[in-house]
Scaffold this motif. Structure first.
Motif, short mmCIF file in Angstrom:
data_model
loop_
_atom_site.label_atom_id
_atom_site.label_comp_id
_atom_site.label_asym_id
_atom_site.label_seq_id
_atom_site.Cartn_x
_atom_site.Cartn_y
_atom_site.Cartn_z
N ASP A 8 18.62 -2.35 -5.36
CA ASP A 8 17.23 -2.21 -5.78
C ASP A 8 16.37 -3.00 -4.80
O ASP A 8 15.82 -4.04 -5.13
CB ASP A 8 17.10 -2.76 -7.22
N SER B 72 10.18 -2.82 -2.27
CA SER B 72 9.49 -1.67 -1.69
C SER B 72 8.90 -2.07 -0.33
O SER B 72 8.77 -3.25 -0.03
CB SER B 72 8.36 -1.25 -2.63
N GLY B 73 8.56 -1.06 0.46
CA GLY B 73 7.93 -1.33 1.75
C GLY B 73 8.86 -2.10 2.66
O GLY B 73 10.04 -1.78 2.78
N SER C 8 4.07 -4.36 1.08
CA SER C 8 4.82 -3.96 -0.11
C SER C 8 4.71 -2.46 -0.36
O SER C 8 5.40 -1.92 -1.20
CB SER C 8 4.31 -4.73 -1.33
N ARG C 9 3.82 -1.80 0.37
CA ARG C 9 3.62 -0.37 0.16
C ARG C 9 4.38 0.48 1.17
O ARG C 9 5.00 1.47 0.83
CB ARG C 9 2.13 -0.05 0.27
N GLU C 10 4.30 0.10 2.44
CA GLU C 10 4.84 0.97 3.47
C GLU C 10 5.93 0.29 4.27
O GLU C 10 5.98 -0.93 4.37
CB GLU C 10 3.71 1.41 4.41
N VAL C 11 6.79 1.13 4.84
CA VAL C 11 7.91 0.61 5.62
C VAL C 11 7.47 0.50 7.08
O VAL C 11 7.07 1.51 7.68
CB VAL C 11 9.12 1.56 5.52
N ARG D 164 11.36 -4.76 3.54
CA ARG D 164 12.28 -5.44 2.63
C ARG D 164 12.20 -6.95 2.75
O ARG D 164 12.76 -7.67 1.94
CB ARG D 164 13.71 -4.97 2.89
#
Lengths: 343, 280
Positions: free
Chosen positions: A298, A301-302, A317-320, A304
């Protein structure tokens, strides 16, 4: 995003020996209808050039082992290759050992691709003499008369400073260092183009470790092989690798020439890692990294790394973040370094 | 009498291998002496290659191995004279171990707080009268954790660094004067390693605990230890102030270790300095 993988690099712009593209390798389990996927390798891209030692560093459970298992084609359930490809120059067109027909794989193993593992006891057959291990693994690829083969083995053993008498010994009769040198000789006797070294010196004593690393370097220079060198020990990386990639929670976060990583780390994780290493002669107190490594079942997000990152912003936290060129041959995956348009 | 916390006098340990006809004696530790002063906590590093006898020496200090010759005195008590469970508990109250692999020191099937509560119960008579849970929580706070974080968790749910902290918290419950840590950070990831090492320094400065730190890693030994002891083939070959010994080693064995240590730094313009481009 793959454009930066095959970077032209002066005189070395021949095709790389191994190109890994957007590799995703998950451990998928299903218990009583509950499906779980551990995303151990999630979107990793890099290329190993000819004649270089490419280092891979990361903490335990960052996916290093899963990555080399995938590259070596040792993929057994629950491990699955979910996406991406691994293209070897000597095995074109298949996108990975796991997709090639077994006869092909048999042909290239040891001849083109070999391994040096942490526990050499697992490579050498414990109930057969060292000579038999050489005959089992290497003779089918080298051929010729038995006598010629034995001469070749003895000559090769002298490169790792082993006496021919070890051929008659069983693995348990040798010390750890001798065993690791025998395993190294076995892995390199066919002069493979690509060697995967997975923590080859971690179990060895410091004095023996330096000796074995010197031998790996020597053989690599002599045969012109490429080595994918995996260890968590930054001291070993500083000593032997040409280029270094840092892995965090299943993704690469930074890649550059080893000297560049040590002198000018850009990713906050790498910066912290390099700054936390104590050095003899320096008395400044060092701070560790707060927080705990993420759970890959788990993951955050976004990016790591964002829950532990001092530079984290809203976008993290939104995008990688993707790996982007931040300098000559220096790639980094971080919004704080690359800017918010990083995606 | 009790101005020495630990007094190791000329201890040796010989292991005998083989049977009736082929006896082979292995001298693991050969006439080692070392002293730790009481009331002046310090971190003493013991360094050596594998097989140099450092772990055997630690096990003798922990009273897990009886020396073949020589004496060990802890706070004036001869370790050889300790007998019975009351004596052993009084001994463990003063000395606590921390081992290399935290995943092996905890039973994977039991929740971690169970160990803390058991240890607390065992030493409750000696420690103050607060309830078990608050004492455990206080010990966890000393290592930067809390009962809320680790309570109800199994060892595999914690990272190696967290688990090693729990192991240290468990040792602290006994309120020891001496902690013997055998390779406590070699299984810990690089980014977490330094926080454990820093924790040892806090224990020394704030709780007044002396620490025997056994390792083969010269860099961390240089970083935290006050004194250093270099062992080779069972004997102490060099000892003294950690910084002095490591910056100007005198014995060839120390020099060899010093040269073999792969330091995480790039020598100026070395073989692999192909990418020296500076990016600003």
């Amino acid at each position: 995003m793959h454009a930066s993988v095959e970077q032209p690099h002066g005189e070395q712009d021949v095709q790389p020996l191994l190109v890994v593209r957007d590799l995703q390798a998950y451990y998928r389990t299903s218990h009583a209808g509950v499906r779980r996927a551990i995303r151990a390798v999630d979107g990793v891209s890099f290329a190993v050039r000819r004649g270089e030692i490419y280092g891979l560093a990361g903490e335990s459970s960052s996916g290093k082992t899963t990555l080399i298992k995938s590259i070596a084609g040792a993929i057994k359930p629950p491990l699955e290759i979910v996406g991406g490809s691994m293209e070897f120059a000597f095995l074109p067109g298949y996108g990975g050992l796991h997709r090639a027909p077994p006869a092909q794989v048999e042909r290239i193993r040891w001849r083109h691709l070999s391994y040096i593992m942490q526990g050499s006891m697992n490579v050498l057959n414990p109930v057969r003499r060292i000579r038999c291990s050489f005959t089992d693994f290497a003779y089918p690829h080298i051929g010729g008369s038995r006598q010629q083969f034995e001469q070749q083995v003895v000559a090769h053993l002298s490169r790792v400073r082993l006496d021919p008498s070890v051929l008659s010994a069983f693995p348990h009769e040798l010390s750890g260092g001798m065993r690791q040198r025998a395993a190294l000789a076995l892995a390199t006797i066919c002069r493979p183009g690509f060697i995967i070294a997975d923590e080859p010196t971690t179990a060895l004593d410091v004095v023996v470790q330096k000796e074995v690393l010197g031998m790996i370097r020597g053989i690599q220079r002599e045969t012109g092989s490429s080595v994918l060198f995996v260890t968590h020990d930054m001291g070993v990386h500083a000593h032997i690798t040409d280029r270094l990639a840092i892995m965090y929670a299943g993704r690469l976060v930074e890649e550059a020439a080893t000297a560049e990583i040590f002198r000018n780390p850009l990713h906050p994780y790498t910066q912290n890692l390099i700054a936390s290493l104590p050095r003899i002669g320096e008395d400044a107190p060092r701070a560790g990294l707060g927080g705990a490594p993420p759970n890959l079942a788990d993951p955050p997000s976004g990016c790591r790394f964002h829950p532990r990152c001092p530079l984290a912003r809203e976008i993290c936290s939104r995008e990688v973040p993707v790996m982007r060129e931040a300098g000559a041959g220096h790639r980094v995956a971080c919004f704080a370094v690359n800017g918010d348009d990083g995606a | 009498m009790n101005d020495l916390l630990l007094d190791v006098r000329d201890v040796s340990k010989t292991f005998v291998r083989g049977g009736l006809f082929s006896r082979e004696e292995i001298v693991a530790v050969n006439k080692v002496s070392l002293q730790l002063a009481a009331g002046r906590p310090e971190i003493l590093a013991i360094i050596g290659e594998s097989g140099s006898g450092k772990t055997t020496l630690a096990r003798m200090i922990l009273n897990m191995v009886t020396p073949t010759s020589g004496r060990l005195l802890l706070d004036g008590t001869d370790l050889a004279a300790i007998s019975g469970s009351a004596g052993r508990i009084a001994f463990m109250h003063k000395v606590q171990p921390i081992f290399q692999n935290p995943f092996e020191s905890f039973n994977p099937l039991k929740r971690v707080e169970r160990y803390l509560l058991m240890t607390r119960r065992r030493f409750a008579a000696a420690a103050g009268g607060s309830t078990a849970a608050t004492a455990v929580d206080a010990a966890l706070h000393k290592v930067g954790l809390s009962l809320k974080e680790v309570g109800g968790r199994y060892p595999h749910e914690l990272s190696g660094g967290q688990l090693q902290r729990v192991a240290i918290a468990r040792a602290l419950l006994a309120e020891p004067k001496l902690i013997v840590a055998d390779e406590p950070v070699s299984m810990i990831d690089a980014s977490l390693r330094i926080s454990i090492v820093n924790l040892f320094r806090t224990l020394r400065d704030e709780l007044g605990i002396s620490i025997i730190y056994i390792t083969h890693d010269l860099a961390t030994a240089y970083y935290i230890s006050d004194r250093i002891l270099i062992m080779q083939k069972g004997s102490v070959v060099e000892s003294g102030d950690a910084r002095a010994v490591l910056t100007a080693p005198r014995h060839p064995c120390t020099r060899q270790l010093r040269e073999a240590a792969l330091l995480p730094q790039i020598a100026g313009g070395g073989a692999n300095a192909s990418g020296t481009t500076q990016v600003i």
